[in-house]
Design a protein around this motif. Sequence first.
Motif, PDB file in Angstrom:
ATOM      1  N   SER A  97       0.826  -1.200   0.000  1.00 55.12           N
ATOM      2  CA  SER A  97       0.000   0.000   0.000  1.00 55.12           C
ATOM      3  C   SER A  97       0.856   1.242   0.000  1.00 55.12           C
ATOM      4  O   SER A  97       2.010   1.219   0.429  1.00 55.12           O
ATOM      5  N   ALA A  98       0.294   2.354  -0.459  1.00 53.57           N
ATOM      6  CA  ALA A  98       1.047   3.592  -0.596  1.00 53.57           C
ATOM      7  C   ALA A  98       1.405   4.149   0.768  1.00 53.57           C
ATOM      8  O   ALA A  98       0.594   4.140   1.690  1.00 53.57           O
ATOM      9  N   PRO A  99       2.650   4.628   0.960  1.00 56.60           N
ATOM     10  CA  PRO A  99       3.023   5.244   2.217  1.00 56.60           C
ATOM     11  C   PRO A  99       2.325   6.569   2.392  1.00 56.60           C
ATOM     12  O   PRO A  99       2.002   7.253   1.430  1.00 56.60           O
ATOM     13  N   ALA A 100       2.095   6.932   3.641  1.00 59.58           N
ATOM     14  CA  ALA A 100       1.448   8.213   3.911  1.00 59.58           C
ATOM     15  C   ALA A 100       2.375   9.350   3.544  1.00 59.58           C
ATOM     16  O   ALA A 100       3.581   9.291   3.741  1.00 59.58           O
ATOM     17  N   SER A 101       1.805  10.425   2.975  1.00 61.17           N
ATOM     18  CA  SER A 101       2.613  11.583   2.627  1.00 61.17           C
ATOM     19  C   SER A 101       1.701  12.783   2.475  1.00 61.17           C
ATOM     20  O   SER A 101       0.501  12.665   2.301  1.00 61.17           O
ATOM     21  N   ASP A 102       2.303  13.979   2.528  1.00 63.70           N
ATOM     22  CA  ASP A 102       1.551  15.206   2.304  1.00 63.70           C
ATOM     23  C   ASP A 102       1.463  15.460   0.811  1.00 63.70           C
ATOM     24  O   ASP A 102       2.428  15.292   0.074  1.00 63.70           O
ATOM     25  N   ASP A 103       0.305  15.868   0.340  1.00 66.35           N
ATOM     26  CA  ASP A 103       0.140  16.171  -1.076  1.00 66.35           C
ATOM     27  C   ASP A 103       0.930  17.406  -1.468  1.00 66.35           C
ATOM     28  O   ASP A 103       1.107  18.337  -0.689  1.00 66.35           O
ATOM     29  N   VAL A 104       1.430  17.419  -2.702  1.00 64.09           N
ATOM     30  CA  VAL A 104       2.119  18.589  -3.225  1.00 64.09           C
ATOM     31  C   VAL A 104       1.130  19.739  -3.383  1.00 64.09           C
ATOM     32  O   VAL A 104       1.426  20.881  -3.086  1.00 64.09           O
ATOM     33  N   ARG A 105      -0.067  19.440  -3.870  1.00 61.96           N
ATOM     34  CA  ARG A 105      -1.111  20.429  -4.015  1.00 61.96           C
ATOM     35  C   ARG A 105      -2.436  19.687  -3.963  1.00 61.96           C
ATOM     36  O   ARG A 105      -2.505  18.512  -4.294  1.00 61.96           O
ATOM     37  N   PRO A 106      -3.500  20.330  -3.551  1.00 63.95           N
ATOM     38  CA  PRO A 106      -4.773  19.626  -3.497  1.00 63.95           C
ATOM     39  C   PRO A 106      -5.252  19.251  -4.880  1.00 63.95           C
ATOM     40  O   PRO A 106      -5.058  19.995  -5.835  1.00 63.95           O
ATOM     41  N   ARG A 107      -5.864  18.100  -4.997  1.00 66.46           N
ATOM     42  CA  ARG A 107      -6.458  17.719  -6.272  1.00 66.46           C
ATOM     43  C   ARG A 107      -7.663  18.608  -6.532  1.00 66.46           C
ATOM     44  O   ARG A 107      -8.427  18.920  -5.628  1.00 66.46           O
ATOM     45  N   SER A 108      -7.814  19.010  -7.798  1.00 71.34           N
ATOM     46  CA  SER A 108      -8.864  19.961  -8.119  1.00 71.34           C
ATOM     47  C   SER A 108     -10.253  19.362  -7.965  1.00 71.34           C
ATOM     48  O   SER A 108     -11.197  20.044  -7.616  1.00 71.34           O
ATOM     49  N   GLY A 109     -10.372  18.072  -8.246  1.00 70.31           N
ATOM     50  CA  GLY A 109     -11.661  17.424  -8.160  1.00 70.31           C
ATOM     51  C   GLY A 109     -12.600  17.805  -9.290  1.00 70.31           C
ATOM     52  O   GLY A 109     -13.718  17.326  -9.376  1.00 70.31           O
ATOM     53  N   GLY A 110     -12.171  18.687 -10.177  1.00 67.50           N
ATOM     54  CA  GLY A 110     -13.002  19.128 -11.295  1.00 67.50           C
ATOM     55  C   GLY A 110     -12.266  18.963 -12.600  1.00 67.50           C
ATOM     56  O   GLY A 110     -11.096  18.663 -12.639  1.00 67.50           O
ATOM     57  N   MET A 111     -12.994  19.190 -13.697  1.00 72.25           N
ATOM     58  CA  MET A 111     -12.415  19.007 -15.017  1.00 72.25           C
ATOM     59  C   MET A 111     -11.796  20.280 -15.567  1.00 72.25           C
ATOM     60  O   MET A 111     -11.026  20.232 -16.509  1.00 72.25           O
ATOM     61  N   HIS A 112     -12.120  21.434 -14.996  1.00 74.92           N
ATOM     62  CA  HIS A 112     -11.727  22.704 -15.595  1.00 74.92           C
ATOM     63  C   HIS A 112     -10.397  23.193 -15.038  1.00 74.92           C
ATOM     64  O   HIS A 112     -10.121  23.080 -13.841  1.00 74.92           O
ATOM     65  N   LEU A 113      -9.590  23.773 -15.931  1.00 73.46           N
ATOM     66  CA  LEU A 113      -8.307  24.325 -15.538  1.00 73.46           C
ATOM     67  C   LEU A 113      -8.489  25.722 -14.958  1.00 73.46           C
ATOM     68  O   LEU A 113      -9.401  26.455 -15.349  1.00 73.46           O
ATOM     69  N   PRO A 114      -7.585  26.139 -14.063  1.00 74.40           N
ATOM     70  CA  PRO A 114      -7.617  27.520 -13.586  1.00 74.40           C
ATOM     71  C   PRO A 114      -7.386  28.482 -14.744  1.00 74.40           C
ATOM     72  O   PRO A 114      -6.644  28.163 -15.692  1.00 74.40           O
ATOM     73  N   PRO A 115      -7.978  29.657 -14.722  1.00 75.94           N
ATOM     74  CA  PRO A 115      -7.828  30.612 -15.836  1.00 75.94           C
ATOM     75  C   PRO A 115      -6.406  31.146 -15.969  1.00 75.94           C
ATOM     76  O   PRO A 115      -6.077  31.745 -16.996  1.00 75.94           O
ATOM     77  N   THR A 116      -5.574  30.931 -14.948  1.00 80.36           N
ATOM     78  CA  THR A 116      -4.202  31.452 -15.004  1.00 80.36           C
ATOM     79  C   THR A 116      -3.267  30.570 -15.822  1.00 80.36           C
ATOM     80  O   THR A 116      -2.148  30.986 -16.152  1.00 80.36           O
ATOM     81  N   VAL A 117      -3.682  29.342 -16.145  1.00 78.64           N
ATOM     82  CA  VAL A 117      -2.807  28.425 -16.870  1.00 78.64           C
ATOM     83  C   VAL A 117      -2.515  28.963 -18.265  1.00 78.64           C
ATOM     84  O   VAL A 117      -3.425  29.298 -19.024  1.00 78.64           O
ATOM     85  N   GLN A 118      -1.227  29.070 -18.594  1.00 74.67           N
ATOM     86  CA  GLN A 118      -0.801  29.600 -19.884  1.00 74.67           C
ATOM     87  C   GLN A 118      -0.123  28.556 -20.768  1.00 74.67           C
ATOM     88  O   GLN A 118      -0.065  28.709 -21.981  1.00 74.67           O
ATOM     89  N   THR A 119       0.406  27.502 -20.152  1.00 73.56           N
ATOM     90  CA  THR A 119       1.181  26.529 -20.905  1.00 73.56           C
ATOM     91  C   THR A 119       0.722  25.118 -20.565  1.00 73.56           C
ATOM     92  O   THR A 119       0.577  24.772 -19.394  1.00 73.56           O
ATOM     93  N   ALA A 120       0.487  24.323 -21.603  1.00 66.04           N
ATOM     94  CA  ALA A 120       0.149  22.912 -21.445  1.00 66.04           C
ATOM     95  C   ALA A 120       1.254  22.076 -22.087  1.00 66.04           C
ATOM     96  O   ALA A 120       1.681  22.362 -23.211  1.00 66.04           O
ATOM     97  N   VAL A 121       1.727  21.081 -21.368  1.00 65.78           N
ATOM     98  CA  VAL A 121       2.835  20.251 -21.840  1.00 65.78           C
ATOM     99  C   VAL A 121       2.401  18.789 -21.849  1.00 65.78           C
ATOM    100  O   VAL A 121       1.859  18.288 -20.861  1.00 65.78           O
ATOM    101  N   LYS A 122       2.626  18.129 -22.967  1.00 64.73           N
ATOM    102  CA  LYS A 122       2.346  16.695 -23.087  1.00 64.73           C
ATOM    103  C   LYS A 122       3.599  15.911 -22.751  1.00 64.73           C
ATOM    104  O   LYS A 122       4.662  16.127 -23.336  1.00 64.73           O
ATOM    105  N   LEU A 123       3.475  14.996 -21.791  1.00 61.69           N
ATOM    106  CA  LEU A 123       4.584  14.140 -21.390  1.00 61.69           C
ATOM    107  C   LEU A 123       4.150  12.686 -21.469  1.00 61.69           C
ATOM    108  O   LEU A 123       3.003  12.344 -21.152  1.00 61.69           O
ATOM    109  N   LEU A 124       5.068  11.822 -21.865  1.00 61.11           N
ATOM    110  CA  LEU A 124       4.801  10.396 -21.888  1.00 61.11           C
ATOM    111  C   LEU A 124       5.386   9.740 -20.638  1.00 61.11           C
ATOM    112  O   LEU A 124       6.477  10.107 -20.181  1.00 61.11           O
ATOM    113  N   ILE A 125       4.659   8.781 -20.097  1.00 61.50           N
ATOM    114  CA  ILE A 125       5.164   7.937 -19.020  1.00 61.50           C
ATOM    115  C   ILE A 125       5.344   6.559 -19.636  1.00 61.50           C
ATOM    116  O   ILE A 125       4.365   5.881 -19.963  1.00 61.50           O
TER     117      ILE A 125
END
Length: 207
Positions: free
Chosen positions: A3-31
């Motif tokens: 199971s995943a170890p406990a840790s503090d989140d880097v940032r809260p998950r948005s829980g929504g589909m919409h991006l903040p209006p301040t976002v200016q750059t979108a980057v596609k990355l492959l895993i």
Amino acid sequence: MGSAPASDDVRPRSGGMHLPPTVQTAVKLLIVGHFAVGKTTFVGALSEIRPLRTEEVMTQAGALVDDLAGTRDKTTTTVALDFGRLTLNDALVLYLFGTPGQQRFTELWQDMTRGALGALVLADTRRLEQSFEVMGVLEELGLPYAVALNEFDDATEHGLDEVREALDLLPSTPLVRCDARDRVSSTEALIALVEYLLTRTGELEHA
């Protein structure tokens, strides 16, 4: 992996589909990475939206062609892609595309490299040799990448210098450790890749 170890989140998950209006750059990355290295887990741990997954139950036919060594508990496999989104800061959003690991899907994820800025290669120290084909394809396509060692619970720990030599990585190629179950650890691996890509972009602009 447990199971995943406990840790503090880097940032809260948005829980929504919409991006903040301040976002200016979108980057596609492959895993990317070989079969059963933790790509689906990695994308799922990071995505601030419900990740898109295309997993299917593994069949006996697949077991005949897929290397199941070290993966006895694996019952499903990605057959198309995993997709997730991570807003890294107020201006930058990352779109994460996890690729299938089996060799028979290589042509599919080659197509997925179109428009991608770079790739994060997940590697397993128990099966390092299986990473060579993945890195070879990226190099043929000219897609820069970083490598993250996904630390499985039963894997023997090796020094980064030792792993770098075993993988024959260039000195400039980032090599980090991560736990694909842990959001903080996985985010740090992505940040290492993004910083590397930004450095390369700056070098190209001044070339």
